[in-house]
Scaffold this motif. Structure first.
Motif, PDB file in Angstrom:
ATOM      1  N   TYR A 167     -13.448   2.930  -2.522  1.00 42.50           N
ATOM      2  CA  TYR A 167     -13.490   2.955  -3.988  1.00 42.50           C
ATOM      3  C   TYR A 167     -14.002   4.320  -4.442  1.00 42.50           C
ATOM      4  O   TYR A 167     -15.130   4.706  -4.109  1.00 42.50           O
ATOM      5  CB  TYR A 167     -14.384   1.840  -4.519  1.00 42.50           C
ATOM      6  CG  TYR A 167     -13.909   0.462  -4.111  1.00 42.50           C
ATOM      7  CD1 TYR A 167     -12.826  -0.135  -4.748  1.00 42.50           C
ATOM      8  CD2 TYR A 167     -14.539  -0.237  -3.086  1.00 42.50           C
ATOM      9  CE1 TYR A 167     -12.385  -1.395  -4.371  1.00 42.50           C
ATOM     10  CE2 TYR A 167     -14.106  -1.489  -2.697  1.00 42.50           C
ATOM     11  CZ  TYR A 167     -13.032  -2.067  -3.352  1.00 42.50           C
ATOM     12  OH  TYR A 167     -12.597  -3.316  -2.967  1.00 42.50           O
ATOM     13  N   MET A 190     -14.027  -0.854 -16.265  1.00 45.16           N
ATOM     14  CA  MET A 190     -12.781  -1.061 -15.532  1.00 45.16           C
ATOM     15  C   MET A 190     -11.703  -1.529 -16.505  1.00 45.16           C
ATOM     16  O   MET A 190     -11.960  -2.323 -17.402  1.00 45.16           O
ATOM     17  CB  MET A 190     -12.983  -2.124 -14.450  1.00 45.16           C
ATOM     18  CG  MET A 190     -14.027  -1.775 -13.408  1.00 45.16           C
ATOM     19  SD  MET A 190     -13.333  -0.787 -12.083  1.00 45.16           S
ATOM     20  CE  MET A 190     -12.342  -2.017 -11.261  1.00 45.16           C
ATOM     21  N   GLY A 201      -4.232   4.028  -8.303  1.00 47.39           N
ATOM     22  CA  GLY A 201      -5.137   4.051  -9.448  1.00 47.39           C
ATOM     23  C   GLY A 201      -4.352   4.207 -10.727  1.00 47.39           C
ATOM     24  O   GLY A 201      -3.112   4.197 -10.732  1.00 47.39           O
ATOM     25  N   ALA A 202      -5.054   4.367 -11.801  1.00 51.67           N
ATOM     26  CA  ALA A 202      -4.413   4.458 -13.113  1.00 51.67           C
ATOM     27  C   ALA A 202      -3.806   5.843 -13.315  1.00 51.67           C
ATOM     28  O   ALA A 202      -4.070   6.797 -12.570  1.00 51.67           O
ATOM     29  CB  ALA A 202      -5.428   4.145 -14.209  1.00 51.67           C
ATOM     30  N   LEU A 229     -10.606   5.121  -9.396  1.00 43.17           N
ATOM     31  CA  LEU A 229     -10.934   4.426 -10.635  1.00 43.17           C
ATOM     32  C   LEU A 229     -11.408   5.403 -11.712  1.00 43.17           C
ATOM     33  O   LEU A 229     -12.008   6.442 -11.411  1.00 43.17           O
ATOM     34  CB  LEU A 229     -12.014   3.372 -10.365  1.00 43.17           C
ATOM     35  CG  LEU A 229     -11.691   2.403  -9.207  1.00 43.17           C
ATOM     36  CD1 LEU A 229     -12.887   1.514  -8.901  1.00 43.17           C
ATOM     37  CD2 LEU A 229     -10.471   1.559  -9.546  1.00 43.17           C
ATOM     38  N   CYS A 256      -8.809   3.196  -3.756  1.00 43.04           N
ATOM     39  CA  CYS A 256      -8.702   2.865  -5.183  1.00 43.04           C
ATOM     40  C   CYS A 256      -9.406   3.961  -5.987  1.00 43.04           C
ATOM     41  O   CYS A 256     -10.624   4.103  -5.909  1.00 43.04           O
ATOM     42  CB  CYS A 256      -9.338   1.509  -5.472  1.00 43.04           C
ATOM     43  SG  CYS A 256      -8.520   0.113  -4.667  1.00 43.04           S
ATOM     44  N   ALA A 313      -5.861   9.273 -13.197  1.00 39.64           N
ATOM     45  CA  ALA A 313      -7.163   8.994 -12.581  1.00 39.64           C
ATOM     46  C   ALA A 313      -7.589  10.112 -11.633  1.00 39.64           C
ATOM     47  O   ALA A 313      -8.756  10.189 -11.258  1.00 39.64           O
ATOM     48  CB  ALA A 313      -7.122   7.667 -11.830  1.00 39.64           C
ATOM     49  N   GLU A 322      -6.823  -1.915 -13.418  1.00 39.43           N
ATOM     50  CA  GLU A 322      -7.666  -1.611 -12.257  1.00 39.43           C
ATOM     51  C   GLU A 322      -8.211  -2.891 -11.627  1.00 39.43           C
ATOM     52  O   GLU A 322      -8.295  -3.011 -10.406  1.00 39.43           O
ATOM     53  CB  GLU A 322      -8.809  -0.690 -12.676  1.00 39.43           C
ATOM     54  CG  GLU A 322      -8.351   0.737 -12.956  1.00 39.43           C
ATOM     55  CD  GLU A 322      -9.472   1.622 -13.470  1.00 39.43           C
ATOM     56  OE1 GLU A 322      -9.421   2.844 -13.224  1.00 39.43           O
ATOM     57  OE2 GLU A 322     -10.401   1.110 -14.127  1.00 39.43           O
TER      58      GLU A 322
END
Length: 811
Positions: free
Chosen positions: A292, A269, A54-55, A261, A259, A58, A273
């Motif tokens: 997710y 998003m 993920g970012a 997010l 993931c 996150a 992502e």
């Protein structure tokens, strides 16, 4: 927990057998086996890697901590680590350990250079000089201050990353090697337990210089080879760190991806992502094993618009999957920790402060030492906010007040003392962590193995169906063949008329195809020869014009008219026209003969290489007159085109229609030449005008020759070949069919031996096919035993022999 049953121990060998059988069938070799190989690798692999991706910020690390209900990974707000963390299974609490692998000095220097370039810090960079390190650190602090804080912008995040990298290098200098990645065990650091080792690895400066951390943790979720992997953020300040994550996502070793997010806190998003999701979906090793997680869901409790945007996103982009979870890793993790505390620390403050100490130390070292950050953990603030404003707590069940005259810690302790475990339980439920933990636990312990084997069975099904049909088709064909010599002879004679007809048809279609390709300029041999003809005509015209003798033409004119002692220009031009036309005819005839000879030789070679030609020889003992027909036709076509070449060049004698048109260069050239030759009446004046006469002839002949070789003659050749070859092929096909009696007499001489050989060949092919069927059934039966052991009865693969009989498909 679903383990690998003993019936599956030979799965690799059984699948390899099927793949080998597939390769043995030429008609099935184009079958794609990559999916089978990928699913087999996953099914038999002792490890199952679950990647959290993920970012930056996150909440990946916090989610993993919450999942395992212990803080292993650094999870500070705004902290970006380039470290890959692997969490694998330890057989007992006593066997828990950590393996730390450091970046090399070369790798650290590379990251420092990259960050300095992004931050526009142009000071001479030598991380081994303390003064340089101080200057760089001061520059970073200035950038962070200008940006309004270390998490306020991308530039500030990069500055913070550089500070941690420099601090980590300085603090661990003796453990970092110049080129190689040094690896250390827990014992080499004198850590007595996993908690101490994890505490060291979690410190921001330490994690900045760690390349990889391997935790071996005693937790039931990690049994059966499950490995949890925490990766750097896909938008990490250091580009190389982000690339590590993408490489891991695309790796064939990755089995599932979680993931994480940020849309719950941002409402949409990010580009990174979206790219992450595309890459995960394109990895055949992952398939639909995607989870997710919309973390920081608590942000939507206080923002109606944010909550609506998230719901719209989920309903539009994630409607096709059920593995969507909304979590608050922070509330869920610390709520789980507090739920397990008793005695003096029943409110969890000691636990929360202890778990936060490393983070506070890191903040202090980097200059962020506000009173609030040291006195109030983030969880306490978020807990109070949850109680006051989330709208999640029923007023009838929980009567809670958050008082402004009390400190956050006092509010926290009082509320917990008043509400107790019911509130904590409600907090954990609202955080979504329990739902996520239950879902991934059920998948890993109950669904994972059956699904892996189901995927393998699904991928093998089409392959098995194709093999089964292939073997059944071969068996039916061989069973229908006669097994006695006389019966085989009778069958061959019955097929004779059909085979002769097929040979004739194939020959006719072959010639038609060759003619069509020749006309469409797709016959390379013919095209090369015709271009050679064009070149020879152009070269010959140049040679004739460059060598043309006006004196010789003048002499031939006087010989024709013995009474005269002079000749007009027009008479010389007439002699030249005849001379050039006849010379060009000679070269066109020669080139045309070569063109036709080569083309018919190509046709004969092409026919000889065909399957129908070989079959014709087997049926008749000769080619049925095909080559003789082509030879005779070659001569007729050549004669026809020689005549056509003569007609074409004979027309050169006539001047071009526009040769004398007013306003053209040719009439101008003619008048200039006439003016020059009319100065006297002897040969000398005519010879002096030789260059002008040659130019005049060039103006006349070049368009004529160009029209011949580029427009008219190719069409003449095409039409002549077509008019001769197609009727010949039609007639020859009929002639071949009329040779039935000749073919029957010839075949009867050798048919007995051929029939015997064919029966023996059929028997051998049948034995080989039966052996393949047995090999196929053994492999499939073994795989089916494995599928039954996994309770996948609906996904059993088809066998061929059932109850001592061949299962035949009637289609």
């Amino acid at each position: 927990m679903t383990q690998m049953p003993p019936q599956c121990n030979n799965l690799q060998e059984q699948v390899d057998t099927l793949l080998q059988l597939l390769r043995q069938e030429p008609s099935l070799r184009q079958q794609d086996i990559m999916a089978v190989q990928a699913s087999l690798k996953k099914a038999i692999s002792p490890e199952f890697e679950i990647v959290f991706a993920g970012a930056f910020s996150a909440g990946k690390s916090m989610l993993i901590n919450a999942l395992l209900e212990r803080e292993l990974l650094y999870s500070a707000e705004g902290h970006a680590t380039g470290t890959e963390c692997y969490i694998a299974y330890a057989e007992s609490a006593q066997k828990e350990r950590v393996v730390l692998t450091f970046l090399s000095e070369v790798e650290i220097r590379t990251q420092v250079y990259a960050l300095c370039e992004q931050l526009n810090l142009t000071t001479e960079i030598n991380i081994n000089h303390i003064d340089v390190v101080k200057i760089l650190s001061q520059g970073c602090l200035i950038i962070i201050e200008k940006e309004g804080g270390e998490n306020k912008s991308e530039l500030a995040k990069q500055a913070k990353a550089l500070i941690l990298l420099l601090e980590g290098f300085e603090a661990n200098r003796e453990r970092i090697q110049t080129v190689d990645n040094a690896t250390y065990s827990m014992e080499q650091f004198n850590f007595s337990n996993l908690k101490e080792a994890a505490s060291y690895a979690r410190r921001g400066s330490n994690s900045a210089v760690l390349k990889r951390v391997e935790y071996y943790c005693y937790h039931p979720l990690l049994k059966d080879g499950n490995i949890i992997i925490d990766t750097p953020g896909i938008d990490a300040p250091v580009k190389q760190d982000a690339e590590l994550t993408y490489d891991k996502i695309e790796s064939p070793d990755t089995s599932a991806v979680v993931c994480v997010l940020k849309a719950a806190s941002s409402g949409e998003m990010t580009t990174e992502e979206t790219e992450l999701m595309e890459k995960t979906r394109s990895n055949p090793g992952i398939r639909d094993r995607l989870f997710y997680i919309f973390n920081r869901i608590d942000e939507t409790w206080y923002n109606t618009q944010l909550r609506q945007r998230l719901e719209n996103l989920i309903n539009s982009d994630f409607r096709d999957t059920t593995r969507v979870y909304k979590t608050s890793g922070l509330l869920g993790f610390y709520g789980s920790l507090i739920r397990g505390t008793t005695g003096r620390d029943r409110f969890g403050l000691d636990t929360i402060f202890a778990e936060s100490r490393d983070r506070l130390d890191a903040d202090t070292n980097s200059g962020n030492n506000s009173e609030n950050s040291q006195d109030t953990p983030q969880f306490v603030n978020e807990f109070n906010r949850y109680c006051a404003n989330s709208g999640k707590l029923s007023a009838s069940q929980f009567r809670i007040s958050v008082n402004s005259y009390e400190t956050p810690n006092q509010n926290y302790v009082r509320i917990l003392a008043e509400q107790g475990q019911p509130l904590i339980q409600q907090l954990i439920q609202d955080s979504g962590i329990e739902d996520f933990r239950t879902a991934i636990t059920d998948y890993l312990t109950k669904e994972k193995r059956p699904q892996l084997f189901k995927n393998l069975a699904d991928d093998l099904e089409d392959l098995c169906i194709q093999l089964r049909k292939q073997y059944q088709t071969i068996q039916r064909s061989l069973d229908s063949q006669p097994r006695e010599i006389e019966a085989m002879k009778a069958q061959e004679l019955l097929r004779l008329n059909q085979e002769l007809q097929q040979v004739g048809q194939d020959f006719r279609e072959h010639i038609a195809k060759e003619i069509n390709e020749m006309i469409m300029n797709k016959c390379d041999i013919f095209d090369i020869d015709f271009r050679q003809l064009q070149s020879r005509m152009i070269r010959r015209l140049d040679e004739l014009l460059d060598g043309f003798s006006v004196e010789a033409a003048y002499g031939r004119t006087l010989m024709t008219h013995p009474r005269n002692a002079t000749a007009p220009l027009i008479a010389v031009l007439v002699e030249a026209l005849y001379y050039l036309a006849n010379q060009l005819e000679d070269i066109l005839v020669e080139a045309t003969k070569s063109l036709i000879d080569n083309y018919f030789q190509y046709l004969k070679d092409s026919v000889r290489k065909s399957e129908y030609y070989r079959l014709l020889y087997r049926l008749l003992g000769n080619d049925g007159g095909i080559e003789q027909q082509l030879e005779e036709l070659s001569q007729r076509v050549s004669n026809a085109l020689v005549n056509a070449a003569g007609v074409e060049c004979d027309r050169y004698v006539r001047e071009s229609p526009r040769f004398y048109d007013e306003g053209t260069f040719s009439i101008y050239q003619f008048r200039e030449t006439l003016q020059q030759t009319s100065q006297g009446y002897d040969c000398e004046n005519m010879v002096d005008a030789q260059p002008a006469i040659r130019q005049l002839l060039r103006l006349d002949f070049e368009p004529k020759v160009s029209r011949t070789i580029r427009q008219t003659f190719r069409q003449t050749v095409n039409q002549t070949l077509k008019e001769h070859l197609l009727p010949m092929a039609e007639q020859q096909a009929d002639d071949i069919l009329q040779k039935y009696s000749q073919a029957r007499d010839y075949l009867e001489q050798t048919l007995a031996q051929e029939a015997e050989e064919k029966i023996a060949k059929n028997r051998r092919l049948q034995d080989e096919n039966e052996e393949k069927i047995q090999e196929y059934d053994r492999a499939v039966s073994g795989i089916n035993d494995c599928l039954r052991a996994m309770k996948l009865h609906e996904h059993l693969l088809p066998v061929i022999v059932e109850n001592n009989s061949v299962a035949v498909d009637f289609e």
